[in-house]
Design an enzyme around this catalytic site. Sequence first.
Site, PDB file in Angstrom:
ATOM      1  N   LYS A   1       9.348  -2.780   5.970  1.00 56.28           N
ATOM      2  CA  LYS A   1       9.535  -1.328   5.854  1.00 56.28           C
ATOM      3  C   LYS A   1       8.321  -0.554   6.372  1.00 56.28           C
ATOM      4  O   LYS A   1       8.447   0.390   7.161  1.00 56.28           O
ATOM      5  CB  LYS A   1       9.815  -0.949   4.395  1.00 56.28           C
ATOM      6  CG  LYS A   1       9.851   0.534   4.122  1.00 56.28           C
ATOM      7  CD  LYS A   1      10.977   1.237   4.856  1.00 56.28           C
ATOM      8  CE  LYS A   1      10.713   2.730   4.980  1.00 56.28           C
ATOM      9  NZ  LYS A   1      11.774   3.454   5.655  1.00 56.28           N
TER      10      LYS A   1
ATOM     11  N   CYS B   1       7.177  10.204   4.730  1.00 53.03           N
ATOM     12  CA  CYS B   1       7.025   8.785   5.058  1.00 53.03           C
ATOM     13  C   CYS B   1       6.068   8.464   6.202  1.00 53.03           C
ATOM     14  O   CYS B   1       5.082   7.769   5.995  1.00 53.03           O
ATOM     15  CB  CYS B   1       8.402   8.218   5.362  1.00 53.03           C
ATOM     16  SG  CYS B   1       9.490   8.361   3.935  1.00 53.03           S
TER      17      CYS B   1
ATOM     18  N   ARG C   1       7.089  18.436   3.422  1.00 58.13           N
ATOM     19  CA  ARG C   1       5.977  17.545   3.071  1.00 58.13           C
ATOM     20  C   ARG C   1       5.202  17.098   4.324  1.00 58.13           C
ATOM     21  O   ARG C   1       5.801  16.638   5.294  1.00 58.13           O
ATOM     22  CB  ARG C   1       6.497  16.337   2.289  1.00 58.13           C
ATOM     23  CG  ARG C   1       6.929  16.735   0.878  1.00 58.13           C
ATOM     24  CD  ARG C   1       7.530  15.591   0.137  1.00 58.13           C
ATOM     25  NE  ARG C   1       8.813  15.198   0.680  1.00 58.13           N
ATOM     26  CZ  ARG C   1       9.519  14.174   0.211  1.00 58.13           C
ATOM     27  NH1 ARG C   1       9.063  13.461  -0.786  1.00 58.13           N
ATOM     28  NH2 ARG C   1      10.690  13.886   0.748  1.00 58.13           N
TER      29      ARG C   1
HETATM   30  N1  LIG Z   1      12.443  11.057   2.350  1.00 60.36           N
HETATM   31  C1  LIG Z   1      12.833  10.107   3.189  1.00 60.36           C
HETATM   32  O1  LIG Z   1      13.402  10.417   4.239  1.00 60.36           O
HETATM   33  C2  LIG Z   1      12.597   8.643   2.891  1.00 60.36           C
HETATM   34  C3  LIG Z   1      13.151   7.682   3.747  1.00 60.36           C
HETATM   35  C4  LIG Z   1      12.966   6.324   3.481  1.00 60.36           C
HETATM   36  C5  LIG Z   1      12.195   5.962   2.380  1.00 60.36           C
HETATM   37  N2  LIG Z   1      11.638   6.921   1.567  1.00 60.36           N
HETATM   38  C6  LIG Z   1      10.838   6.477   0.426  1.00 60.36           C
HETATM   39  O2  LIG Z   1      11.611   6.704  -0.756  1.00 60.36           O
HETATM   40  C7  LIG Z   1      10.757   7.072  -1.835  1.00 60.36           C
HETATM   41  C8  LIG Z   1      11.216   8.402  -2.412  1.00 60.36           C
HETATM   42  O3  LIG Z   1      11.079   9.397  -1.429  1.00 60.36           O
HETATM   43  P1  LIG Z   1      11.769  10.820  -1.590  1.00 60.36           P
HETATM   44  O4  LIG Z   1      11.646  11.495  -0.273  1.00 60.36           O
HETATM   45  O5  LIG Z   1      13.114  10.687  -2.203  1.00 60.36           O
HETATM   46  O6  LIG Z   1      10.761  11.501  -2.638  1.00 60.36           O
HETATM   47  P2  LIG Z   1      11.062  12.813  -3.493  1.00 60.36           P
HETATM   48  O7  LIG Z   1       9.733  13.361  -3.859  1.00 60.36           O
HETATM   49  O8  LIG Z   1      12.036  13.678  -2.787  1.00 60.36           O
HETATM   50  O9  LIG Z   1      11.782  12.249  -4.783  1.00 60.36           O
HETATM   51  C9  LIG Z   1      11.148  11.552  -5.795  1.00 60.36           C
HETATM   52  C10 LIG Z   1      11.722  12.007  -7.123  1.00 60.36           C
HETATM   53  O10 LIG Z   1      11.202  11.172  -8.147  1.00 60.36           O
HETATM   54  C11 LIG Z   1      10.939  11.986  -9.284  1.00 60.36           C
HETATM   55  N3  LIG Z   1      10.000  11.280 -10.153  1.00 60.36           N
HETATM   56  C12 LIG Z   1       8.674  11.129  -9.996  1.00 60.36           C
HETATM   57  N4  LIG Z   1       8.156  10.396 -10.987  1.00 60.36           N
HETATM   58  C13 LIG Z   1       9.198  10.064 -11.796  1.00 60.36           C
HETATM   59  C14 LIG Z   1       9.307   9.323 -12.995  1.00 60.36           C
HETATM   60  N5  LIG Z   1       8.250   8.756 -13.559  1.00 60.36           N
HETATM   61  N6  LIG Z   1      10.525   9.198 -13.561  1.00 60.36           N
HETATM   62  C15 LIG Z   1      11.607   9.774 -12.995  1.00 60.36           C
HETATM   63  N7  LIG Z   1      11.568  10.485 -11.864  1.00 60.36           N
HETATM   64  C16 LIG Z   1      10.370  10.632 -11.264  1.00 60.36           C
HETATM   65  C17 LIG Z   1      10.392  13.261  -8.684  1.00 60.36           C
HETATM   66  O11 LIG Z   1      10.463  14.331  -9.596  1.00 60.36           O
HETATM   67  C18 LIG Z   1      11.306  13.450  -7.463  1.00 60.36           C
HETATM   68  O12 LIG Z   1      12.443  14.210  -7.774  1.00 60.36           O
HETATM   69  C19 LIG Z   1       9.339   7.098  -1.273  1.00 60.36           C
HETATM   70  O13 LIG Z   1       8.723   5.876  -1.511  1.00 60.36           O
HETATM   71  C20 LIG Z   1       9.565   7.263   0.221  1.00 60.36           C
HETATM   72  O14 LIG Z   1       8.495   6.750   0.971  1.00 60.36           O
HETATM   73  C21 LIG Z   1      11.837   8.242   1.798  1.00 60.36           C
END
Ligand SMILES: NC(=O)c1ccc[n+]([C@@H]2O[C@H](COP(=O)([O-])OP(=O)(O)OC[C@H]3O[C@@H](n4cnc5c(N)ncnc54)[C@H](O)[C@@H]3O)[C@@H](O)[C@H]2O)c1
Length: 455
Positions: free
Chosen positions: A234, A288, A358
């Site tokens: 990844k 990311c 972000r």
């Molecule tokens: N955004 C993308 O396009 C994308 C693509 C592939 C992978 N990812 C990966 O996926 C993961 C999540 O990314 P995202 O963009 O969805 O982030 P995001 O910030 O949009 O979502 C994360 C959510 O988790 C919640 N959260 C944080 N701590 C928490 C806890 N202890 N308990 C419950 N909820 C909690 C936050 O409030 C938030 O709503 C990251 O590791 C990212 O690298 C993201």
Amino acid sequence: MLACAPYKELKLICIRIYWVITMKQKKLVVVGLGYVGLPVAVKFAEAGFDVVGIDIIPEKVEMINKGESPIKGKEPKLDELLKSVVSSGTLKATTSYEPIREADYVLIVVQTPFNMLSKEPYYQALRSAVRSVGQNLKRGALVIIESTVAPGTMNKIVIPILEAESGLKAGKEFLLATAPERVMPGKLLWNLVNLDRVVGGINEESTQAAIELYKHIVKGELYPTDALTAEIVKTTENAYRDVQIAFANEIALLCENVGADVYQVRELVNKSPYRNMHLPGAGVGGHCLPKDSWLLAFGARGANSPRLIALAREINDSMPRHLSDLCVEALKEAGVGIYGAKVTVLGIAYLENSDDTRNSPAFTLIKALEVYGAHPIVHDPFVEEANGIVIEKSLDNAIRDSDCVVLVTAHDDYHNVDLDHLKKLMRTPVIVDGRKVFDKKECYAKGFVFRGIGR
Ligand SMILES: NC(=O)c1ccc[n+]([C@@H]2O[C@H](COP(=O)([O-])OP(=O)(O)OC[C@H]3O[C@@H](n4cnc5c(N)ncnc54)[C@H](O)[C@@H]3O)[C@@H](O)[C@H]2O)c1
């Protein structure tokens, strides 16, 4: 009653009946309802699982329980599907970790940023989520880390916390895998369903259980591997893309210097077999790409010190400052100094048609313009507020009396801007294009001073 139900709801009802008849309905919890977690929760709910989404932000939970998506960009089918699974009762959101006690599957999808000062992952959200999962974990459950993490995180952080908090043995008393996401804003549901996926368990049983689970929502191939390999795959995917973009940016800067057009160069380069030159641009943003190279490098520390991916980061990070220099240059050609100039920034989201700001390159650009003494006015059709920056919602107001329009994000709205109208509203006709939205020849023909990345 049933005969009146729309087709989708009818399908959902049938799936639920099937589950109830054939087996006890499986309970699935998604921890973290962000850009990735929400679509995942929605898809499993559509597939007939009894899904609970957990998030620490009460307002987000409240919105989701009303069937409203907190994601405001163009996200095909998400709004309808969310409404449908919430109204049918297959998806509920909460701030409580209690539902994990009964969950057969727990997917952790929280943010995993990188701290550039300490040069290490900032795992506060991940640690806290894993701790809460451990404290409530049911014997026999399958836990999956979907968040992108540095290689080695499963062994060094996730397993120790889960075992300590649950008192259960990983791989024996509960199963554990990592299945990193490949989604991106604008295509969240499509990517989730259609892209191939790598699934790495801490043992064979965990890998197989995770693959069986994803078969319910993924149409792409599911490739089994171990957890460490999945973590490396990844972060390498994103580091690869970042390096490719940096290469395209380097060629763009070269083309600018010698008076060539990088987009034409790219098109012709890609006619050669096995070449796939990426698009250059105003910079790389999002949650990311800017951090996943660093997660990979962090995971490899001690083994070696990656040089190419660090240089790629440096090149990509320099692009918004370069864009600000193009503004200075273009304004100078128009006989206007940057100090005191009104500069309209088109787009603050990092990606077209998304509300995700972000790590957007727009922030660096705005800061650089302010350092030059310019007055940036920011417009974005999808963003209400970002880091305290006021967003002008009317494009005309943002452009009126402007000395320079600088485009950062290729939102659809900007492709339809009428240049005559733009020129009439602006004080000085200057366009700086960070994404190739404006036609250079047309801009010249209409009397604009023009600069563009790589053109
Ligand atoms: N955004 C993308 O396009 C994308 C693509 C592939 C992978 N990812 C990966 O996926 C993961 C999540 O990314 P995202 O963009 O969805 O982030 P995001 O910030 O949009 O979502 C994360 C959510 O988790 C919640 N959260 C944080 N701590 C928490 C806890 N202890 N308990 C419950 N909820 C909690 C936050 O409030 C938030 O709503 C990251 O590791 C990212 O690298 C993201």
